[in-house]
Design an enzyme around this catalytic site. Structure first.
Site, short mmCIF file in Angstrom:
data_model
loop_
_atom_site.label_atom_id
_atom_site.label_comp_id
_atom_site.label_asym_id
_atom_site.label_seq_id
_atom_site.Cartn_x
_atom_site.Cartn_y
_atom_site.Cartn_z
N ALA A 65 0.87 -1.17 0.00
CA ALA A 65 0.00 0.00 0.00
C ALA A 65 0.91 1.23 0.00
O ALA A 65 2.08 1.16 0.43
CB ALA A 65 -0.88 -0.01 1.24
N GLY A 110 0.60 -4.84 0.96
CA GLY A 110 -0.59 -4.89 0.11
C GLY A 110 -0.37 -5.69 -1.16
O GLY A 110 -1.33 -6.20 -1.75
N GLU A 113 -0.87 -9.21 -0.15
CA GLU A 113 -2.32 -9.34 0.09
C GLU A 113 -3.10 -9.39 -1.22
O GLU A 113 -4.07 -10.15 -1.36
CB GLU A 113 -2.79 -8.17 0.96
CG GLU A 113 -2.22 -8.25 2.38
CD GLU A 113 -2.39 -6.96 3.17
OE1 GLU A 113 -1.97 -5.89 2.69
OE2 GLU A 113 -2.97 -7.02 4.27
N GLU A 133 4.57 -4.74 7.43
CA GLU A 133 3.88 -3.59 8.04
C GLU A 133 4.39 -3.26 9.43
O GLU A 133 4.45 -2.09 9.82
CB GLU A 133 2.36 -3.85 8.10
CG GLU A 133 1.66 -3.79 6.75
CD GLU A 133 1.68 -5.10 5.97
OE1 GLU A 133 2.38 -6.05 6.40
OE2 GLU A 133 0.99 -5.17 4.94
N1 COA Z 1 4.59 3.05 -0.99
C1 COA Z 1 4.95 4.18 -1.62
N2 COA Z 1 6.05 4.27 -2.37
C2 COA Z 1 6.80 3.18 -2.50
C3 COA Z 1 6.48 1.96 -1.87
C4 COA Z 1 5.31 1.92 -1.09
N3 COA Z 1 4.92 0.81 -0.49
N4 COA Z 1 7.44 1.06 -2.18
C5 COA Z 1 8.32 1.69 -2.98
N5 COA Z 1 7.95 2.96 -3.17
C6 COA Z 1 8.60 3.99 -3.97
C7 COA Z 1 9.85 4.54 -3.26
O1 COA Z 1 9.48 5.53 -2.34
C8 COA Z 1 10.62 5.08 -4.44
O2 COA Z 1 10.05 6.31 -4.83
P1 COA Z 1 11.02 7.56 -5.25
O3 COA Z 1 11.80 7.03 -6.42
O4 COA Z 1 10.06 8.65 -5.60
O5 COA Z 1 11.88 7.81 -4.06
C9 COA Z 1 10.32 4.07 -5.54
O6 COA Z 1 9.12 3.43 -5.17
C10 COA Z 1 11.41 3.01 -5.68
O7 COA Z 1 11.56 2.37 -4.43
P2 COA Z 1 12.98 2.22 -3.69
O8 COA Z 1 12.72 2.06 -2.24
O9 COA Z 1 13.89 3.34 -4.10
O10 COA Z 1 13.52 0.87 -4.34
P3 COA Z 1 14.55 -0.14 -3.69
O11 COA Z 1 14.95 -1.08 -4.80
O12 COA Z 1 15.65 0.58 -3.00
O13 COA Z 1 13.75 -0.96 -2.58
C11 COA Z 1 11.84 -2.15 -1.71
C12 COA Z 1 12.68 -1.80 -2.96
C13 COA Z 1 10.62 -2.91 -2.19
C14 COA Z 1 12.68 -3.06 -0.77
C15 COA Z 1 11.45 -0.86 -0.98
O14 COA Z 1 10.89 0.03 -1.92
C16 COA Z 1 10.47 -1.05 0.15
O15 COA Z 1 10.83 -1.53 1.20
N6 COA Z 1 9.20 -0.64 -0.07
C17 COA Z 1 8.19 -0.63 0.94
C18 COA Z 1 7.72 -2.04 1.25
C19 COA Z 1 6.67 -2.01 2.35
O16 COA Z 1 6.95 -1.71 3.48
N7 COA Z 1 5.45 -2.35 1.97
C20 COA Z 1 4.36 -2.43 2.90
C21 COA Z 1 3.62 -1.15 2.94
S1 COA Z 1 2.31 -1.26 4.15
#
Ligand code: COA
Length: 259
Positions: A65, A110, A113, A133
């Site tokens: 999400a 999400g 999910e 989360e």
């Molecule tokens: N919500 C909003 N934006 C998200 C996102 C999320 N769940 N997951 C990734 N993004 C965005 C990042 O903020 C980034 O945006 P930007 O380029 O404007 O800064 C872009 O997507 C790329 O993500 P980034 O984190 O730079 O890639 P990465 O390869 O370094 O890491 C992940 C990949 C998946 C490990 C990391 O993005 C992450 O941990 N995401 C969140 C996962 C999470 O906690 N999900 C549950 C949410 S309840």
């Protein structure tokens, strides 16, 4: 219709693609609304017999999400957001035809999910799953505490949800979260071949099987088996049953019409 979720149909197989690759396909309200719109569109298309759900780009199926959208939510806003997520995933789950998740990269929060709201999941060796989360100070809000437990068992769901751990495709296969793991370059073709096989089966029967499997889950066995009895009987009121059995006995391929 919004491009945030793409819908392509090829023959009897449709593909839905969550299309926000710059944010790793994160689910914000707009994406959830687009998904619901696409599910309604699919429901109106009787030619579609099986659906594939995937994410745009190589990196992520859906990375969760949208954290930026959630950051400043009040308790009431969070309740509404969770309900929106649940409604979109419930609409997907209620599709009359099977939906297969093809997970090529991150399926977190999400995203995991969303995959769980599909009938089953096939993954690439590069896929990563998790419910992270708790790392953000919250719990899963789009069904992760419930559908994950039903898919992999309560003990494994507890461990994943409490630890926020990310697991690879092989571990996801081992615990029954995914049905199969494929080389990244083969994932889409393998899932499509399976979708096409499903699309050739008796459509009424496949939809009825989906209903009975879904509606029976969580009921006591005797009640669930009663649903099966009714579903089995209902098939005998269809042309598909007459055609399917006649085609077998006449040693020819069946030509189903879906009723
Ligand atoms: N919500 C909003 N934006 C998200 C996102 C999320 N769940 N997951 C990734 N993004 C965005 C990042 O903020 C980034 O945006 P930007 O380029 O404007 O800064 C872009 O997507 C790329 O993500 P980034 O984190 O730079 O890639 P990465 O390869 O370094 O890491 C992940 C990949 C998946 C490990 C990391 O993005 C992450 O941990 N995401 C969140 C996962 C999470 O906690 N999900 C549950 C949410 S309840």
């Amino acid at each position: 219709m919004s491009d945030l979720v793409l819908l392509e149909s090829q023959g009897a197989v449709a593909t839905l693609t969550i299309n926000r690759p710059d944010k790793l396909n994160a689910l914000d309200r707009e994406v959830l609304a687009a998904l619901r719109g696409r599910v309604e569109q699919l429901a109106a298309n009787e030619a579609v017999r099986c659906v594939i759900l995937t994410g745009a780009g190589e990196k992520a199926f859906v990375a969760g999400a949208d954290i930026a959208e959630m950051k400043d939510l009040s308790v009431d806003d969070a309740r509404a957001f969770s309900r929106e997520g649940h409604a979109a995933l419930a609409a997907l789950e209620a599709c009359a035809v099977p939906v297969i998740a093809a997970v090529q990269g991150f399926a977190l929060g999400g995203g995991c999910e969303l995959a769980l709201a599909c009938d089953f999941i096939h993954a690439s060796t590069k896929a990563r799953f998790g419910q992270p989360e708790v790392k953000l100070g919250v719990i899963p809000g789009f069904g992760g505490t419930q559908r994950l437990a039903r898919r992999v068992g309560i003990g494994r769901a507890r461990e994943l949800v409490y630890s926020g751990a990310m697991i690879g495709a092989e571990e996801a296969l081992r615990i029954g979260l995914v049905n199969a793991v494929h080389a990244p370059e083969e994932l889409q073709a393998k899932v499509r071949a399976l979708a096409e096989t499903i699309a050739q089966m008796g459509p009424y029967a496949v939809s009825k099987a989906k209903d009975v499997l879904r509606d029976g889950e969580g009921r006591v066995l005797s009640d669930a088996n009663a649903l099966e009895v009714e579903g089995f009987a209902a098939c005998f009121g269809t042309d598909d049953q007459s055609e399917g059995m006649a085609a077998f006995l006449e040693k020819r391929p069946a030509s189903f019409r879906g009723a």
